[in-house]
Design a protein around this motif. Structure first.
Motif, PDB file in Angstrom:
ATOM      1  N   PHE A  14       4.791  -4.188 -13.983  1.00 38.11           N
ATOM      2  CA  PHE A  14       5.057  -2.842 -13.903  1.00 38.11           C
ATOM      3  C   PHE A  14       6.419  -3.169 -12.917  1.00 38.11           C
ATOM      4  N   ALA A  15       6.348  -4.137 -11.827  1.00 40.47           N
ATOM      5  CA  ALA A  15       7.513  -4.449 -10.955  1.00 40.47           C
ATOM      6  C   ALA A  15       8.574  -5.028 -11.819  1.00 40.47           C
ATOM      7  N   ALA A  16       8.492  -5.954 -12.656  1.00 32.80           N
ATOM      8  CA  ALA A  16       9.600  -6.355 -13.587  1.00 32.80           C
ATOM      9  C   ALA A  16      10.167  -5.486 -14.227  1.00 32.80           C
ATOM     10  N   GLU A  17       9.473  -4.508 -14.832  1.00 34.72           N
ATOM     11  CA  GLU A  17      10.071  -3.546 -15.600  1.00 34.72           C
ATOM     12  C   GLU A  17      10.842  -2.283 -14.850  1.00 34.72           C
ATOM     13  N   TYR A  18      10.277  -2.113 -13.523  1.00 36.21           N
ATOM     14  CA  TYR A  18      10.795  -1.170 -12.528  1.00 36.21           C
ATOM     15  C   TYR A  18      12.285  -1.921 -12.270  1.00 36.21           C
ATOM     16  N   PHE A  63      -8.069  -0.676   3.072  1.00 39.00           N
ATOM     17  CA  PHE A  63      -7.791  -1.672   4.073  1.00 39.00           C
ATOM     18  C   PHE A  63      -6.550  -2.115   4.433  1.00 39.00           C
ATOM     19  N   GLY A  64      -5.639  -1.252   4.084  1.00 42.14           N
ATOM     20  CA  GLY A  64      -4.019  -1.260   4.635  1.00 42.14           C
ATOM     21  C   GLY A  64      -3.071  -1.061   3.292  1.00 42.14           C
ATOM     22  N   ASP A  65      -1.979  -0.720   3.845  1.00 39.68           N
ATOM     23  CA  ASP A  65      -0.994  -0.867   2.775  1.00 39.68           C
ATOM     24  C   ASP A  65      -0.637  -2.120   2.295  1.00 39.68           C
ATOM     25  N   PRO A  66      -0.367  -2.167   0.683  1.00 38.89           N
ATOM     26  CA  PRO A  66      -0.268  -3.677   0.235  1.00 38.89           C
ATOM     27  C   PRO A  66       0.773  -4.486   0.816  1.00 38.89           C
ATOM     28  N   GLN A  67       1.775  -3.992   1.339  1.00 36.44           N
ATOM     29  CA  GLN A  67       2.690  -4.823   1.723  1.00 36.44           C
ATOM     30  C   GLN A  67       2.358  -5.586   3.256  1.00 36.44           C
ATOM     31  N   SER A  68       1.319  -4.913   3.783  1.00 38.92           N
ATOM     32  CA  SER A  68       0.731  -5.490   5.076  1.00 38.92           C
ATOM     33  C   SER A  68       0.032  -6.687   4.893  1.00 38.92           C
ATOM     34  N   PHE A  69      -0.154  -7.079   3.576  1.00 40.34           N
ATOM     35  CA  PHE A  69      -0.858  -8.421   3.189  1.00 40.34           C
ATOM     36  C   PHE A  69       0.030  -9.667   3.386  1.00 40.34           C
ATOM     37  N   VAL A  70       1.255  -9.226   3.393  1.00 37.26           N
ATOM     38  CA  VAL A  70       2.382 -10.442   3.335  1.00 37.26           C
ATOM     39  C   VAL A  70       2.217 -10.935   4.786  1.00 37.26           C
ATOM     40  N   SER A  71       1.711 -12.412   4.853  1.00 38.80           N
ATOM     41  CA  SER A  71       1.538 -12.819   6.374  1.00 38.80           C
ATOM     42  C   SER A  71       2.794 -13.723   6.498  1.00 38.80           C
ATOM     43  N   PHE A  97      14.806 -10.951   0.577  1.00 39.61           N
ATOM     44  CA  PHE A  97      13.585 -10.973   0.288  1.00 39.61           C
ATOM     45  C   PHE A  97      12.867  -9.763   0.206  1.00 39.61           C
ATOM     46  N   ASP A  98      12.528  -9.225  -0.788  1.00 42.95           N
ATOM     47  CA  ASP A  98      11.799  -7.996  -1.255  1.00 42.95           C
ATOM     48  C   ASP A  98      10.614  -7.898  -1.395  1.00 42.95           C
ATOM     49  N   VAL A  99       9.628  -7.076  -0.963  1.00 44.20           N
ATOM     50  CA  VAL A  99       8.400  -6.545  -1.192  1.00 44.20           C
ATOM     51  C   VAL A  99       8.151  -5.553  -2.249  1.00 44.20           C
ATOM     52  N   ILE A 100       7.469  -5.560  -3.212  1.00 41.43           N
ATOM     53  CA  ILE A 100       7.117  -4.261  -4.194  1.00 41.43           C
ATOM     54  C   ILE A 100       5.629  -3.974  -3.963  1.00 41.43           C
ATOM     55  N   ALA A 101       5.337  -2.759  -3.246  1.00 36.56           N
ATOM     56  CA  ALA A 101       3.956  -2.682  -3.062  1.00 36.56           C
ATOM     57  C   ALA A 101       3.464  -1.479  -4.032  1.00 36.56           C
ATOM     58  N   GLU A 109      -0.516   5.933  -9.601  1.00 31.75           N
ATOM     59  CA  GLU A 109       0.260   4.725  -9.823  1.00 31.75           C
ATOM     60  C   GLU A 109       1.510   4.818  -9.070  1.00 31.75           C
ATOM     61  N   GLU A 110       1.675   4.215  -8.175  1.00 36.39           N
ATOM     62  CA  GLU A 110       2.839   4.304  -7.060  1.00 36.39           C
ATOM     63  C   GLU A 110       3.103   3.208  -6.485  1.00 36.39           C
ATOM     64  N   LEU A 111       4.743   3.077  -6.772  1.00 36.30           N
ATOM     65  CA  LEU A 111       5.335   1.896  -6.489  1.00 36.30           C
ATOM     66  C   LEU A 111       6.440   2.022  -5.323  1.00 36.30           C
ATOM     67  N   THR A 112       6.219   1.210  -4.284  1.00 33.60           N
ATOM     68  CA  THR A 112       7.160   1.486  -3.396  1.00 33.60           C
ATOM     69  C   THR A 112       8.002  -0.033  -3.257  1.00 33.60           C
ATOM     70  N   HIS A 113       9.376  -0.082  -3.106  1.00 27.25           N
ATOM     71  CA  HIS A 113      10.238  -1.232  -3.025  1.00 27.25           C
ATOM     72  C   HIS A 113      10.849  -1.181  -1.802  1.00 27.25           C
ATOM     73  N   PHE A 114      10.736  -2.452  -0.914  1.00 24.74           N
ATOM     74  CA  PHE A 114      11.208  -2.550   0.157  1.00 24.74           C
ATOM     75  C   PHE A 114      11.878  -3.529   0.265  1.00 24.74           C
ATOM     76  N   GLU A 115      13.603  -3.258   0.288  1.00 30.71           N
ATOM     77  CA  GLU A 115      14.522  -4.286   0.174  1.00 30.71           C
ATOM     78  C   GLU A 115      14.413  -5.007   1.512  1.00 30.71           C
ATOM     79  N   ASP A 116      15.107  -6.275   1.793  1.00 33.54           N
ATOM     80  CA  ASP A 116      14.930  -6.896   2.661  1.00 33.54           C
ATOM     81  C   ASP A 116      13.721  -6.644   3.650  1.00 33.54           C
ATOM     82  N   ALA A 117      12.508  -6.706   3.075  1.00 33.27           N
ATOM     83  CA  ALA A 117      11.325  -6.481   3.591  1.00 33.27           C
ATOM     84  C   ALA A 117      10.952  -7.175   4.712  1.00 33.27           C
ATOM     85  N   PHE A 118      11.395  -8.277   4.851  1.00 30.17           N
ATOM     86  CA  PHE A 118      10.846  -8.977   6.232  1.00 30.17           C
ATOM     87  C   PHE A 118      11.485  -8.433   7.526  1.00 30.17           C
ATOM     88  N   TYR A 119      12.247  -7.619   7.228  1.00 23.66           N
ATOM     89  CA  TYR A 119      12.907  -6.830   8.527  1.00 23.66           C
ATOM     90  C   TYR A 119      12.137  -5.657   8.577  1.00 23.66           C
TER      91      TYR A 119
END
Length: 121
Positions: A14-18, A63-71, A97-101, A109-119
């Motif tokens: 789904f993320a690749a297609e997006y 249990f938290g937003d998907p992006q919060s699981f990037v340790s 470095f991006d995160v797609i949650a 069916e919800e997609l959120t794209h965080f560009e420069d996610a580590f910031y």
């Protein structure tokens, strides 16, 4: 195959297609280096930079937003793997470095794209 693995694979597709719809060129999926895996390696639509994408798919945010699981440990592994990829392919473009949650269940069916996610962390 375990249901969570199926959800993860679905999320990566789904993320690749997006990203393709947004004009990105997918160069690699599931790139492994040492103990690290990069879900998607892409080039921006302008072709002037590389993007390392970590995809996190969950069926709820209970249990938290998907992006919060990037340790922090995962971030270090992503940087190490992406550095190896760039050297292996002799690429000297800027890299971000991006995160797609993604949250996917029967009603959402919800997609959120965080560009420069580590910031963001």
């Amino acid at each position: 195959m375990a249901q969570h693995n199926e959800l993860g694979e679905w999320g990566e597709q789904f993320a690749a297609e997006y990203l393709i719809k947004k004009g990105y060129e997918i160069l690699e999926r599931n790139y492994f280096y040492d103990r690290a895996e990069v879900d998607i390696i892409a080039k921006t639509n302008a072709g002037d930079s590389m993007v390392c994408v970590e995809v996190k798919t969950r069926n709820s945010d209970f249990f938290g937003d998907p992006q919060s699981f990037v340790s922090q440990g995962k971030i270090k592994l992503l940087v190490k793997a992406m550095d190896a990829y760039l050297m292996e392919h002799d690429i000297s473009l800027e890299t971000r470095f991006d995160v797609i949650a993604i949250i996917k269940n029967k009603s959402t069916e919800e997609l959120t794209h965080f560009e420069d996610a580590f910031y963001h962390f």
